[in-house]
Design a protein around this motif. Structure first.
Motif, PDB file in Angstrom:
ATOM      1  N   VAL A  15     -15.037  -2.618 -13.354  1.00  0.00           N
ATOM      2  CA  VAL A  15     -15.426  -3.863 -14.025  1.00  0.00           C
ATOM      3  C   VAL A  15     -15.141  -5.056 -13.121  1.00  0.00           C
ATOM      4  O   VAL A  15     -15.968  -5.965 -12.990  1.00  0.00           O
ATOM      5  CB  VAL A  15     -14.703  -4.001 -15.380  1.00  0.00           C
ATOM      6  CG1 VAL A  15     -14.889  -5.388 -15.964  1.00  0.00           C
ATOM      7  CG2 VAL A  15     -15.193  -2.943 -16.348  1.00  0.00           C
ATOM      8  N   PHE A  16     -13.969  -5.060 -12.484  1.00  0.00           N
ATOM      9  CA  PHE A  16     -13.598  -6.148 -11.582  1.00  0.00           C
ATOM     10  C   PHE A  16     -14.568  -6.232 -10.402  1.00  0.00           C
ATOM     11  O   PHE A  16     -15.043  -7.316 -10.053  1.00  0.00           O
ATOM     12  CB  PHE A  16     -12.164  -5.937 -11.082  1.00  0.00           C
ATOM     13  CG  PHE A  16     -11.709  -6.991 -10.124  1.00  0.00           C
ATOM     14  CD1 PHE A  16     -11.339  -8.242 -10.588  1.00  0.00           C
ATOM     15  CD2 PHE A  16     -11.642  -6.736  -8.763  1.00  0.00           C
ATOM     16  CE1 PHE A  16     -10.907  -9.231  -9.698  1.00  0.00           C
ATOM     17  CE2 PHE A  16     -11.221  -7.709  -7.883  1.00  0.00           C
ATOM     18  CZ  PHE A  16     -10.853  -8.956  -8.346  1.00  0.00           C
ATOM     19  N   ALA A  17     -14.894  -5.092  -9.797  1.00  0.00           N
ATOM     20  CA  ALA A  17     -15.806  -5.069  -8.656  1.00  0.00           C
ATOM     21  C   ALA A  17     -17.198  -5.552  -9.063  1.00  0.00           C
ATOM     22  O   ALA A  17     -17.831  -6.308  -8.328  1.00  0.00           O
ATOM     23  CB  ALA A  17     -15.882  -3.658  -8.071  1.00  0.00           C
ATOM     24  N   LYS A  18     -17.665  -5.131 -10.233  1.00  0.00           N
ATOM     25  CA  LYS A  18     -18.986  -5.557 -10.717  1.00  0.00           C
ATOM     26  C   LYS A  18     -19.015  -7.066 -10.929  1.00  0.00           C
ATOM     27  O   LYS A  18     -19.977  -7.743 -10.569  1.00  0.00           O
ATOM     28  CB  LYS A  18     -19.296  -4.833 -12.029  1.00  0.00           C
ATOM     29  CG  LYS A  18     -20.522  -5.301 -12.752  1.00  0.00           C
ATOM     30  CD  LYS A  18     -21.757  -4.571 -12.309  1.00  0.00           C
ATOM     31  CE  LYS A  18     -22.930  -4.854 -13.211  1.00  0.00           C
ATOM     32  NZ  LYS A  18     -23.761  -5.936 -12.736  1.00  0.00           N
ATOM     33  N   LYS A  19     -17.935  -7.602 -11.494  1.00  0.00           N
ATOM     34  CA  LYS A  19     -17.861  -9.038 -11.741  1.00  0.00           C
ATOM     35  C   LYS A  19     -17.895  -9.811 -10.422  1.00  0.00           C
ATOM     36  O   LYS A  19     -18.588 -10.814 -10.288  1.00  0.00           O
ATOM     37  CB  LYS A  19     -16.587  -9.365 -12.519  1.00  0.00           C
ATOM     38  CG  LYS A  19     -16.510 -10.793 -12.999  1.00  0.00           C
ATOM     39  CD  LYS A  19     -15.213 -11.069 -13.726  1.00  0.00           C
ATOM     40  CE  LYS A  19     -15.255 -10.539 -15.135  1.00  0.00           C
ATOM     41  NZ  LYS A  19     -14.117 -11.014 -15.938  1.00  0.00           N
ATOM     42  N   LYS A  20     -17.161  -9.326  -9.426  1.00  0.00           N
ATOM     43  CA  LYS A  20     -17.131  -9.994  -8.124  1.00  0.00           C
ATOM     44  C   LYS A  20     -18.502  -9.934  -7.445  1.00  0.00           C
ATOM     45  O   LYS A  20     -18.932 -10.905  -6.831  1.00  0.00           O
ATOM     46  CB  LYS A  20     -16.087  -9.352  -7.211  1.00  0.00           C
ATOM     47  CG  LYS A  20     -14.678  -9.706  -7.583  1.00  0.00           C
ATOM     48  CD  LYS A  20     -14.457 -11.194  -7.573  1.00  0.00           C
ATOM     49  CE  LYS A  20     -13.379 -11.590  -6.646  1.00  0.00           C
ATOM     50  NZ  LYS A  20     -13.168 -13.033  -6.619  1.00  0.00           N
ATOM     51  N   MET A  21     -19.192  -8.806  -7.563  1.00  0.00           N
ATOM     52  CA  MET A  21     -20.523  -8.684  -6.968  1.00  0.00           C
ATOM     53  C   MET A  21     -21.499  -9.652  -7.629  1.00  0.00           C
ATOM     54  O   MET A  21     -22.307 -10.288  -6.951  1.00  0.00           O
ATOM     55  CB  MET A  21     -21.031  -7.247  -7.092  1.00  0.00           C
ATOM     56  CG  MET A  21     -20.340  -6.288  -6.155  1.00  0.00           C
ATOM     57  SD  MET A  21     -20.852  -4.581  -6.386  1.00  0.00           S
ATOM     58  CE  MET A  21     -22.605  -4.674  -6.137  1.00  0.00           C
ATOM     59  N   ASP A  22     -21.430  -9.769  -8.950  1.00  0.00           N
ATOM     60  CA  ASP A  22     -22.308 -10.690  -9.669  1.00  0.00           C
ATOM     61  C   ASP A  22     -22.028 -12.140  -9.278  1.00  0.00           C
ATOM     62  O   ASP A  22     -22.957 -12.936  -9.124  1.00  0.00           O
ATOM     63  CB  ASP A  22     -22.158 -10.514 -11.179  1.00  0.00           C
ATOM     64  CG  ASP A  22     -22.752  -9.207 -11.669  1.00  0.00           C
ATOM     65  OD1 ASP A  22     -23.516  -8.571 -10.914  1.00  0.00           O
ATOM     66  OD2 ASP A  22     -22.433  -8.811 -12.814  1.00  0.00           O
ATOM     67  N   GLU A  23     -20.754 -12.477  -9.108  1.00  0.00           N
ATOM     68  CA  GLU A  23     -20.399 -13.832  -8.679  1.00  0.00           C
ATOM     69  C   GLU A  23     -20.952 -14.102  -7.284  1.00  0.00           C
ATOM     70  O   GLU A  23     -21.442 -15.193  -7.006  1.00  0.00           O
ATOM     71  CB  GLU A  23     -18.883 -14.009  -8.677  1.00  0.00           C
ATOM     72  CG  GLU A  23     -18.276 -14.116 -10.041  1.00  0.00           C
ATOM     73  CD  GLU A  23     -16.751 -14.161 -10.001  1.00  0.00           C
ATOM     74  OE1 GLU A  23     -16.179 -14.231  -8.898  1.00  0.00           O
ATOM     75  OE2 GLU A  23     -16.152 -14.140 -11.085  1.00  0.00           O
ATOM     76  N   GLY A  24     -20.881 -13.116  -6.418  1.00  0.00           N
ATOM     77  CA  GLY A  24     -21.396 -13.263  -5.060  1.00  0.00           C
ATOM     78  C   GLY A  24     -22.903 -13.486  -5.053  1.00  0.00           C
ATOM     79  O   GLY A  24     -23.415 -14.303  -4.291  1.00  0.00           O
ATOM     80  N   LYS A  25     -23.606 -12.761  -5.901  1.00  0.00           N
ATOM     81  CA  LYS A  25     -25.057 -12.929  -5.986  1.00  0.00           C
ATOM     82  C   LYS A  25     -25.420 -14.320  -6.497  1.00  0.00           C
ATOM     83  O   LYS A  25     -26.354 -14.942  -6.009  1.00  0.00           O
ATOM     84  CB  LYS A  25     -25.662 -11.859  -6.901  1.00  0.00           C
ATOM     85  CG  LYS A  25     -25.683 -10.483  -6.288  1.00  0.00           C
ATOM     86  CD  LYS A  25     -26.285  -9.470  -7.242  1.00  0.00           C
ATOM     87  CE  LYS A  25     -26.220  -8.075  -6.669  1.00  0.00           C
ATOM     88  NZ  LYS A  25     -26.736  -7.078  -7.611  1.00  0.00           N
ATOM     89  N   THR A  26     -24.673 -14.787  -7.488  1.00  0.00           N
ATOM     90  CA  THR A  26     -24.920 -16.125  -8.034  1.00  0.00           C
ATOM     91  C   THR A  26     -24.668 -17.177  -6.963  1.00  0.00           C
ATOM     92  O   THR A  26     -25.464 -18.109  -6.790  1.00  0.00           O
ATOM     93  CB  THR A  26     -24.015 -16.376  -9.253  1.00  0.00           C
ATOM     94  OG1 THR A  26     -24.265 -15.362 -10.217  1.00  0.00           O
ATOM     95  CG2 THR A  26     -24.287 -17.726  -9.860  1.00  0.00           C
ATOM     96  N   GLU A  27     -23.562 -17.033  -6.241  1.00  0.00           N
ATOM     97  CA  GLU A  27     -23.220 -17.986  -5.182  1.00  0.00           C
ATOM     98  C   GLU A  27     -24.295 -17.975  -4.092  1.00  0.00           C
ATOM     99  O   GLU A  27     -24.710 -19.019  -3.594  1.00  0.00           O
ATOM    100  CB  GLU A  27     -21.864 -17.622  -4.585  1.00  0.00           C
ATOM    101  CG  GLU A  27     -21.437 -18.506  -3.458  1.00  0.00           C
ATOM    102  CD  GLU A  27     -20.348 -19.483  -3.853  1.00  0.00           C
ATOM    103  OE1 GLU A  27     -20.037 -20.338  -3.027  1.00  0.00           O
ATOM    104  OE2 GLU A  27     -19.845 -19.395  -4.969  1.00  0.00           O
ATOM    105  N   GLN A  28     -24.771 -16.790  -3.722  1.00  0.00           N
ATOM    106  CA  GLN A  28     -25.801 -16.673  -2.692  1.00  0.00           C
ATOM    107  C   GLN A  28     -27.095 -17.349  -3.151  1.00  0.00           C
ATOM    108  O   GLN A  28     -27.752 -18.029  -2.368  1.00  0.00           O
ATOM    109  CB  GLN A  28     -26.059 -15.200  -2.380  1.00  0.00           C
ATOM    110  CG  GLN A  28     -27.077 -14.982  -1.287  1.00  0.00           C
ATOM    111  CD  GLN A  28     -26.636 -15.528   0.060  1.00  0.00           C
ATOM    112  OE1 GLN A  28     -25.457 -15.511   0.389  1.00  0.00           O
ATOM    113  NE2 GLN A  28     -27.565 -16.015   0.833  1.00  0.00           N
ATOM    114  N   ALA A  29     -27.445 -17.186  -4.405  1.00  0.00           N
ATOM    115  CA  ALA A  29     -28.658 -17.810  -4.933  1.00  0.00           C
ATOM    116  C   ALA A  29     -28.537 -19.337  -4.912  1.00  0.00           C
ATOM    117  O   ALA A  29     -29.506 -20.033  -4.581  1.00  0.00           O
ATOM    118  CB  ALA A  29     -28.927 -17.318  -6.355  1.00  0.00           C
ATOM    119  N   LEU A  30     -27.358 -19.846  -5.242  1.00  0.00           N
ATOM    120  CA  LEU A  30     -27.155 -21.295  -5.206  1.00  0.00           C
ATOM    121  C   LEU A  30     -27.271 -21.828  -3.776  1.00  0.00           C
ATOM    122  O   LEU A  30     -27.893 -22.862  -3.541  1.00  0.00           O
ATOM    123  CB  LEU A  30     -25.788 -21.657  -5.789  1.00  0.00           C
ATOM    124  CG  LEU A  30     -25.659 -21.531  -7.297  1.00  0.00           C
ATOM    125  CD1 LEU A  30     -24.216 -21.728  -7.719  1.00  0.00           C
ATOM    126  CD2 LEU A  30     -26.561 -22.521  -8.001  1.00  0.00           C
TER     127      LEU A  30
END
Length: 41
Positions: A15-30
């Motif tokens: 769950v922690f790894a999935k959350k971090k990956m999603d945050e990274g994708k959001t940051e990359q999109a921004l």
């Protein structure tokens, strides 16, 4: 009992790894949007 604890820790890690990956994708999109050199008309 130990197996349940290990399983719970593994699930929490996933769950922690999935959350971090999603945050990274959001940051990359921004960043991609902020640094896009093509101006939309």
């Amino acid at each position: 009992m130990k197996k349940i604890i290990v399983l719970a820790l593994a699930a929490a890690g996933v769950v922690f790894a999935k959350k971090k990956m999603d945050e990274g994708k959001t940051e990359q999109a921004l960043w991609a949007e902020a640094t896009d050199t093509v101006h939309k008309s």
